[in-house]
Design an enzyme around this catalytic site. Structure first.
Site, PDB file in Angstrom:
ATOM      1  N   THR A 128       0.822  -1.214   0.000  1.00 51.06           N
ATOM      2  CA  THR A 128       0.000   0.000   0.000  1.00 51.06           C
ATOM      3  C   THR A 128       0.857   1.265   0.000  1.00 51.06           C
ATOM      4  O   THR A 128       1.871   1.340   0.687  1.00 51.06           O
ATOM      5  CB  THR A 128      -0.915  -0.003   1.239  1.00 51.06           C
ATOM      6  OG1 THR A 128      -1.662  -1.225   1.238  1.00 51.06           O
ATOM      7  CG2 THR A 128      -1.876   1.173   1.241  1.00 51.06           C
ATOM      8  N   GLU A 129       0.399   2.263  -0.744  1.00 52.41           N
ATOM      9  CA  GLU A 129       1.112   3.544  -0.820  1.00 52.41           C
ATOM     10  C   GLU A 129       0.197   4.680  -0.364  1.00 52.41           C
ATOM     11  O   GLU A 129      -1.029   4.552  -0.429  1.00 52.41           O
ATOM     12  CB  GLU A 129       1.561   3.791  -2.258  1.00 52.41           C
ATOM     13  CG  GLU A 129       2.426   2.654  -2.765  1.00 52.41           C
ATOM     14  CD  GLU A 129       3.298   3.040  -3.941  1.00 52.41           C
ATOM     15  OE1 GLU A 129       3.030   4.072  -4.597  1.00 52.41           O
ATOM     16  OE2 GLU A 129       4.263   2.284  -4.191  1.00 52.41           O
ATOM     17  N   SER A 134      -6.012   0.619  -2.893  1.00 49.69           N
ATOM     18  CA  SER A 134      -6.896  -0.267  -3.650  1.00 49.69           C
ATOM     19  C   SER A 134      -6.374  -0.475  -5.065  1.00 49.69           C
ATOM     20  O   SER A 134      -6.423  -1.582  -5.593  1.00 49.69           O
ATOM     21  CB  SER A 134      -8.307   0.335  -3.714  1.00 49.69           C
ATOM     22  OG  SER A 134      -8.818   0.488  -2.409  1.00 49.69           O
ATOM     23  N   GLU A 243      -4.321 -14.569   1.859  1.00 44.20           N
ATOM     24  CA  GLU A 243      -4.450 -13.444   2.790  1.00 44.20           C
ATOM     25  C   GLU A 243      -5.919 -13.160   3.107  1.00 44.20           C
ATOM     26  O   GLU A 243      -6.300 -12.902   4.244  1.00 44.20           O
ATOM     27  CB  GLU A 243      -3.797 -12.210   2.162  1.00 44.20           C
ATOM     28  CG  GLU A 243      -3.746 -11.031   3.084  1.00 44.20           C
ATOM     29  CD  GLU A 243      -3.081  -9.812   2.452  1.00 44.20           C
ATOM     30  OE1 GLU A 243      -3.432  -8.695   2.819  1.00 44.20           O
ATOM     31  OE2 GLU A 243      -2.209  -9.988   1.575  1.00 44.20           O
ATOM     32  N   ARG A 244      -6.746 -13.240   2.079  1.00 42.27           N
ATOM     33  CA  ARG A 244      -8.172 -12.931   2.297  1.00 42.27           C
ATOM     34  C   ARG A 244      -8.865 -14.043   3.071  1.00 42.27           C
ATOM     35  O   ARG A 244      -9.714 -13.767   3.919  1.00 42.27           O
ATOM     36  CB  ARG A 244      -8.836 -12.646   0.945  1.00 42.27           C
ATOM     37  CG  ARG A 244      -8.398 -11.284   0.476  1.00 42.27           C
ATOM     38  CD  ARG A 244      -8.783 -10.898  -0.906  1.00 42.27           C
ATOM     39  NE  ARG A 244      -8.202  -9.565  -1.143  1.00 42.27           N
ATOM     40  CZ  ARG A 244      -8.026  -9.022  -2.329  1.00 42.27           C
ATOM     41  NH1 ARG A 244      -8.375  -9.660  -3.425  1.00 42.27           N
ATOM     42  NH2 ARG A 244      -7.498  -7.813  -2.437  1.00 42.27           N
ATOM     43  N   GLY A 340     -24.460  -4.206  27.869  1.00 47.09           N
ATOM     44  CA  GLY A 340     -24.894  -2.897  28.355  1.00 47.09           C
ATOM     45  C   GLY A 340     -23.705  -1.962  28.507  1.00 47.09           C
ATOM     46  O   GLY A 340     -22.775  -1.983  27.695  1.00 47.09           O
ATOM     47  N   GLU A 368     -15.422  -2.948  -0.867  1.00 46.42           N
ATOM     48  CA  GLU A 368     -15.838  -2.434  -2.180  1.00 46.42           C
ATOM     49  C   GLU A 368     -15.016  -3.103  -3.292  1.00 46.42           C
ATOM     50  O   GLU A 368     -15.552  -3.506  -4.325  1.00 46.42           O
ATOM     51  CB  GLU A 368     -15.654  -0.905  -2.245  1.00 46.42           C
ATOM     52  CG  GLU A 368     -16.611  -0.105  -1.364  1.00 46.42           C
ATOM     53  CD  GLU A 368     -16.245  -0.125   0.115  1.00 46.42           C
ATOM     54  OE1 GLU A 368     -15.112  -0.517   0.459  1.00 46.42           O
ATOM     55  OE2 GLU A 368     -17.109   0.246   0.937  1.00 46.42           O
TER      56      GLU A 368
HETATM   57  C1  FAD Z   1      -3.977  -1.206  10.409  1.00 42.67           C
HETATM   58  C2  FAD Z   1      -3.673  -1.447   8.964  1.00 42.67           C
HETATM   59  C3  FAD Z   1      -2.714  -2.399   8.616  1.00 42.67           C
HETATM   60  C4  FAD Z   1      -2.374  -2.592   7.273  1.00 42.67           C
HETATM   61  N1  FAD Z   1      -1.345  -3.459   6.949  1.00 42.67           N
HETATM   62  C5  FAD Z   1      -0.874  -3.456   5.662  1.00 42.67           C
HETATM   63  C6  FAD Z   1       0.334  -4.174   5.337  1.00 42.67           C
HETATM   64  O1  FAD Z   1       0.950  -4.839   6.177  1.00 42.67           O
HETATM   65  N2  FAD Z   1       0.808  -4.078   4.053  1.00 42.67           N
HETATM   66  C7  FAD Z   1       0.171  -3.350   3.088  1.00 42.67           C
HETATM   67  O2  FAD Z   1       0.655  -3.300   1.961  1.00 42.67           O
HETATM   68  N3  FAD Z   1      -0.998  -2.674   3.366  1.00 42.67           N
HETATM   69  C8  FAD Z   1      -1.505  -2.703   4.628  1.00 42.67           C
HETATM   70  N4  FAD Z   1      -2.666  -2.001   4.926  1.00 42.67           N
HETATM   71  C9  FAD Z   1      -3.301  -1.224   3.877  1.00 42.67           C
HETATM   72  C10 FAD Z   1      -4.680  -1.713   3.423  1.00 42.67           C
HETATM   73  O3  FAD Z   1      -4.569  -2.908   2.701  1.00 42.67           O
HETATM   74  C11 FAD Z   1      -5.303  -0.552   2.626  1.00 42.67           C
HETATM   75  O4  FAD Z   1      -5.644   0.439   3.571  1.00 42.67           O
HETATM   76  C12 FAD Z   1      -6.487  -0.954   1.816  1.00 42.67           C
HETATM   77  O5  FAD Z   1      -6.099  -1.812   0.772  1.00 42.67           O
HETATM   78  C13 FAD Z   1      -7.232   0.247   1.220  1.00 42.67           C
HETATM   79  O6  FAD Z   1      -6.358   1.142   0.590  1.00 42.67           O
HETATM   80  P1  FAD Z   1      -6.447   2.716   0.946  1.00 42.67           P
HETATM   81  O7  FAD Z   1      -6.387   2.818   2.428  1.00 42.67           O
HETATM   82  O8  FAD Z   1      -5.396   3.424   0.185  1.00 42.67           O
HETATM   83  O9  FAD Z   1      -7.871   3.166   0.487  1.00 42.67           O
HETATM   84  P2  FAD Z   1      -8.269   3.774  -0.964  1.00 42.67           P
HETATM   85  O10 FAD Z   1      -7.771   2.874  -2.027  1.00 42.67           O
HETATM   86  O11 FAD Z   1      -7.857   5.209  -0.997  1.00 42.67           O
HETATM   87  O12 FAD Z   1      -9.855   3.694  -0.905  1.00 42.67           O
HETATM   88  C14 FAD Z   1     -10.637   4.676  -0.236  1.00 42.67           C
HETATM   89  C15 FAD Z   1     -12.112   4.257  -0.331  1.00 42.67           C
HETATM   90  O13 FAD Z   1     -12.499   4.213  -1.705  1.00 42.67           O
HETATM   91  C16 FAD Z   1     -13.023   2.937  -2.016  1.00 42.67           C
HETATM   92  N5  FAD Z   1     -12.656   2.571  -3.381  1.00 42.67           N
HETATM   93  C17 FAD Z   1     -11.431   2.619  -3.970  1.00 42.67           C
HETATM   94  N6  FAD Z   1     -11.507   2.172  -5.238  1.00 42.67           N
HETATM   95  C18 FAD Z   1     -12.799   1.827  -5.468  1.00 42.67           C
HETATM   96  C19 FAD Z   1     -13.522   1.287  -6.575  1.00 42.67           C
HETATM   97  N7  FAD Z   1     -12.917   0.973  -7.710  1.00 42.67           N
HETATM   98  N8  FAD Z   1     -14.856   1.087  -6.440  1.00 42.67           N
HETATM   99  C20 FAD Z   1     -15.489   1.378  -5.273  1.00 42.67           C
HETATM  100  N9  FAD Z   1     -14.863   1.879  -4.184  1.00 42.67           N
HETATM  101  C21 FAD Z   1     -13.541   2.095  -4.281  1.00 42.67           C
HETATM  102  C22 FAD Z   1     -12.389   1.992  -1.009  1.00 42.67           C
HETATM  103  O14 FAD Z   1     -13.148   0.825  -0.840  1.00 42.67           O
HETATM  104  C23 FAD Z   1     -12.375   2.861   0.233  1.00 42.67           C
HETATM  105  O15 FAD Z   1     -13.626   2.819   0.852  1.00 42.67           O
HETATM  106  C24 FAD Z   1      -3.056  -1.865   6.269  1.00 42.67           C
HETATM  107  C25 FAD Z   1      -4.054  -0.952   6.620  1.00 42.67           C
HETATM  108  C26 FAD Z   1      -4.349  -0.710   7.931  1.00 42.67           C
HETATM  109  C27 FAD Z   1      -5.396   0.324   8.261  1.00 42.67           C
END
Ligand code: FAD
Length: 388
Positions: A128-129, A134, A243-244, A340, A368
């Protein structure tokens, strides 16, 4: 009860894991939840017990056991009520180590997989960046080949074990113009010059260190590329199935834990002259919640069974995470209600369970995105295939 999937050996393993967690982990949980740091000694103890090697080859010190040992490992970790501690352990053992095992060269496996199994080295997986999680293919971190090195620039965020791990498995673009075909996977030591990490504060998973990581001209030898150049995207997608499913299994386990706790509580708490488990409104609610949990649990076991046989269960694992994480949030929310005001108190388990559970529909692919994947498979007949 679970004899369709679990043998007597499995059950003996469950019992010994439960005893171990109770004795070695539970006494430290409150401290780790407060400090956001899981101390090193417990990693080593997990390694000594063989817990990190359950699914890995004997050649590197693993036990090479069937997937139901992993299922038990995940379930019992959820039942000591620290989603953060559990995340540290399974992110190391199944996010980082899966890539090392599947894509790493023999040399990389000697250097990283063997000490990961013993608990001497901790890993994290950086996909993730900050610009978006996503849209994995849209990542901006680059790894540009220069002679016999790659130079990495960019940043990652929300990385579990991102502060305290010893090595990082990192996805980066080796050919930024080539979309998802231009992505590759690398492994690098934490102390490589140019890597820095900042700890993030968050709603739940408080015992887990989650970090933003910057890569500033990080130079690594080409033999730290894992697998083939340009194959990073299919590798990531392939491992997302496990993972899922892991996140689905975690969800049914924490929901079961909440239900077991609520059952006990409801048998002791009295109102209007009787225990609250005699109120029909609560009894029916409990029955519904339990059924929802058990349906997910049985489905997850069946997916684990198929994955264990080598089937590519991308559709089922996606369904597992989508449905089980929602179920767990709902079950835990309602179980909190059964308690409660005590449900809202930190001395009781539901408050932490609720906030830890909320990560389920976000991490490792949001609900999503999971619906998008399923819609493509169900409506457009898209067929996802494993990386070759
Ligand atoms: C506590 C924690 C631990 C984590 N650990 C890891 C890790 O170890 N390694 C790693 O790589 N990542 C990790 N993650 C990252 C995690 O996998 C991402 O937060 C997640 O994939 C969503 O990416 P984003 O936060 O950038 O959300 P975004 O991609 O910015 O999405 C924002 C919103 O838009 C929605 N959205 C985006 N695209 C679409 C679409 N095409 N259609 C409909 N809705 C959409 C999303 O569902 C979301 O609701 C972690 C996250 C957390 C919070």
């Amino acid at each position: 009860m679970e004899s369709m999937y679990f043998t007597e050996e499995h059950q003996m393993f469950r019992k010994s894991l439960q005893d171990f967690l109770k004795k070695e982990v539970v006494p430290h949980i409150e401290k780790w939840e407060k400090t956001g740091t899981v101390e090193r000694f417990i990693w080593k103890k997990f390694g000594d017990m063989g817990f990190f090697g359950l699914a890995y080859p004997e050649a590197y010190g693993g036990l090479d056991l069937d997937l139901f040992y992993t299922v038990i490992f995940l379930e019992e970790l959820q039942k000591i009520n620290s989603g953060g501690f559990a995340a540290n352990m399974w992110a190391h053992a199944y996010l980082a180590m899966t890539h090392v095992n599947k894509e790493g060269s023999d040399e990389i496996k000697e250097k990283y997989l063997a000490p990961s199994i013993t608990g001497d080295k901790i890993g994290c997986l950086c996909i993730t960046e900050p610009f978006g999680g996503s849209d994995v293919a849209g990542m901006r971190t680059t790894a540009i080949k220069k002679g016999d090195t790659y130079v990495i620039n960019g940043s990652k965020t929300f990385i579990t074990n991102g502060i305290y791990s010893d090595y990082l498995v990192v996805a980066a673009k080796t050919d930024p113009e080539a979309g998802h075909n231009g992505m590759s996977i690398f492994i690098m030591d934490r102390d490589t010059p140019g890597i820095s990490a900042t700890k993030l504060d968050k709603l739940g998973w408080r015992a887990s260190d989650t970090a933003e990581i910057a890569f500033d001209n990080v130079t690594i030898p080409t033999n730290q590329l894992m697998g083939e150049e340009g194959k990073g995207f299919p590798y990531i997608m392939q491992h997302f199935a496990l993972e899922r499913l892991i996140m689905g299994i975690n969800s049914h386990a924490r929901a079961e834990y909440a239900l077991d706790y609520a059952k006990q509580y409801m048998s002791e708490r009295t109102a209007f002259g009787k225990t609250i488990n005699k109120f029909q409104a609560l009894r029916h609610k409990y029955a519904d919640l339990y059924a929802d949990m058990e349906i997910c649990r049985e489905f997850n076991y069946s997916v684990a069974y198929r994955l264990n046989k080598g089937e590519y269960v991308v559709k089922q694992a996606t369904m597992s995470k989508l449905k089980s994480t929602k179920m767990a949030d709902d079950v835990i929310n309602e179980c909190l209600q059964f308690l409660g005001g005590y449900g809202y108190m930190e001395e009781y388990p539901m408050a932490r369970l609720l906030r830890d559970s909320r990560l389920g529909p976000i991490g490792g692919g949001t609900s999503e995105i999971l619906r998008e994947i399923l819609a493509k498979m169900l409506l457009d007949d898209k067929n996802y295939k494993p990386a070759t």
